[in-house]
Design a protein around this motif. Sequence first.
Motif, PDB file in Angstrom:
ATOM      1  N   GLN A   1      -8.575 -13.089  38.566  1.00 32.89           N
ATOM      2  CA  GLN A   1      -7.910 -14.573  38.346  1.00 32.89           C
ATOM      3  C   GLN A   1      -6.844 -14.571  39.095  1.00 32.89           C
ATOM      4  O   GLN A   1      -6.546 -15.353  39.804  1.00 32.89           O
ATOM      5  CB  GLN A   1      -8.156 -14.619  36.817  1.00 32.89           C
ATOM      6  N   LEU A   2      -6.028 -13.369  38.913  1.00 35.64           N
ATOM      7  CA  LEU A   2      -4.442 -13.322  39.471  1.00 35.64           C
ATOM      8  C   LEU A   2      -4.491 -13.396  41.014  1.00 35.64           C
ATOM      9  O   LEU A   2      -3.751 -14.016  41.778  1.00 35.64           O
ATOM     10  CB  LEU A   2      -3.836 -11.950  38.935  1.00 35.64           C
ATOM     11  N   ALA A   3      -5.479 -12.733  41.530  1.00 29.92           N
ATOM     12  CA  ALA A   3      -5.751 -12.669  43.111  1.00 29.92           C
ATOM     13  C   ALA A   3      -5.922 -13.864  43.550  1.00 29.92           C
ATOM     14  O   ALA A   3      -5.533 -14.629  44.607  1.00 29.92           O
ATOM     15  CB  ALA A   3      -6.830 -11.742  43.655  1.00 29.92           C
ATOM     16  N   ASN A   4      -7.097 -14.765  43.010  1.00 31.94           N
ATOM     17  CA  ASN A   4      -7.593 -15.867  43.335  1.00 31.94           C
ATOM     18  C   ASN A   4      -6.510 -16.971  43.363  1.00 31.94           C
ATOM     19  O   ASN A   4      -6.142 -17.919  44.025  1.00 31.94           O
ATOM     20  CB  ASN A   4      -8.594 -16.405  42.352  1.00 31.94           C
ATOM     21  N   ALA A   5      -5.587 -16.727  41.978  1.00 37.17           N
ATOM     22  CA  ALA A   5      -4.399 -17.917  42.165  1.00 37.17           C
ATOM     23  C   ALA A   5      -3.605 -17.779  43.123  1.00 37.17           C
ATOM     24  O   ALA A   5      -2.958 -18.607  43.736  1.00 37.17           O
ATOM     25  CB  ALA A   5      -3.598 -17.469  40.574  1.00 37.17           C
ATOM     26  N   LEU A   6      -3.108 -16.503  43.487  1.00 36.23           N
ATOM     27  CA  LEU A   6      -2.276 -15.989  44.546  1.00 36.23           C
ATOM     28  C   LEU A   6      -3.042 -16.724  46.067  1.00 36.23           C
ATOM     29  O   LEU A   6      -2.255 -17.370  46.888  1.00 36.23           O
ATOM     30  CB  LEU A   6      -1.792 -14.746  44.672  1.00 36.23           C
ATOM     31  N   LEU A   7      -4.202 -16.309  46.048  1.00 42.48           N
ATOM     32  CA  LEU A   7      -4.916 -16.724  47.206  1.00 42.48           C
ATOM     33  C   LEU A   7      -4.804 -18.561  47.647  1.00 42.48           C
ATOM     34  O   LEU A   7      -4.693 -18.836  48.627  1.00 42.48           O
ATOM     35  CB  LEU A   7      -6.504 -16.336  47.158  1.00 42.48           C
ATOM     36  N   ALA A   8      -4.970 -18.981  46.420  1.00 45.38           N
ATOM     37  CA  ALA A   8      -4.846 -20.549  46.484  1.00 45.38           C
ATOM     38  C   ALA A   8      -3.510 -21.068  47.033  1.00 45.38           C
ATOM     39  O   ALA A   8      -3.235 -21.882  47.658  1.00 45.38           O
ATOM     40  CB  ALA A   8      -5.181 -21.213  45.277  1.00 45.38           C
TER      41      ALA A   8
END
Length: 226
Positions: free
Chosen positions: A54-61
């Motif tokens: 979830q953290l990776a996806n948030a930063l990816l966005a």
Amino acid sequence: MIIIENLLSKDEVAQFRAQLAHVPFVDGKGTAMGMAAGVKNNGQADAQHEQVKQLANALLAKLGNHPQVVSGALPHRIFPPCFNRYSESQTYGYHVDAAIMRIPSTPDVLRSDMSMTVFLSELNEYEGGELVIQTGFGEQHIKCEAGSAVLYPSSSLHKVTPVTQGERIAAITWMQSMVSDQQMRENLYQLDQSIQSLINSDSASREQLDQLHHIYHNLIRKFAVV
């Protein structure tokens, strides 16, 4: 090499740090490829953990929508960010990032054109831990405020110096650019930044800006591969 200040706000950094404090970290050697494994000594948040995803996806966005990231990398694909931690005496010796990376849980691969480090620790929280990048102008030593980032060619030899006190936490990722030629990518970045500067200063006419935009987008049209 591009320094991106305030990629994340202080509040966003605090949110990332608070969540990272409660996820499992594993030996970073397990994610290193080839010769890099022999010089890597750090911890890495378990990429299979749901909260880490979830953290990776948030930063990816955040990365995919940031104008300076888009301008500097012209990203076609971005590897899911990884979160690493360097405690006292930990380091990562000189290495070059793998040219081809498989995107986790997919059959897709990514050519690493650009690497990025997003700093999540404040400068007063640790000593040492500098990112050192070899360039044509010699070694560049980088240590940014929490929330800022550095974007640089993945082809560069680089290292993280030993942390001598405290703890260094950062996120790292890699990008495949739509423009594979590094010099052309740099030229396009400089052109785009010049256009943005002229727009912000109101020092160019609409006709002049249209002409520059015409050149910029036609160069991308010629050199981009999607």
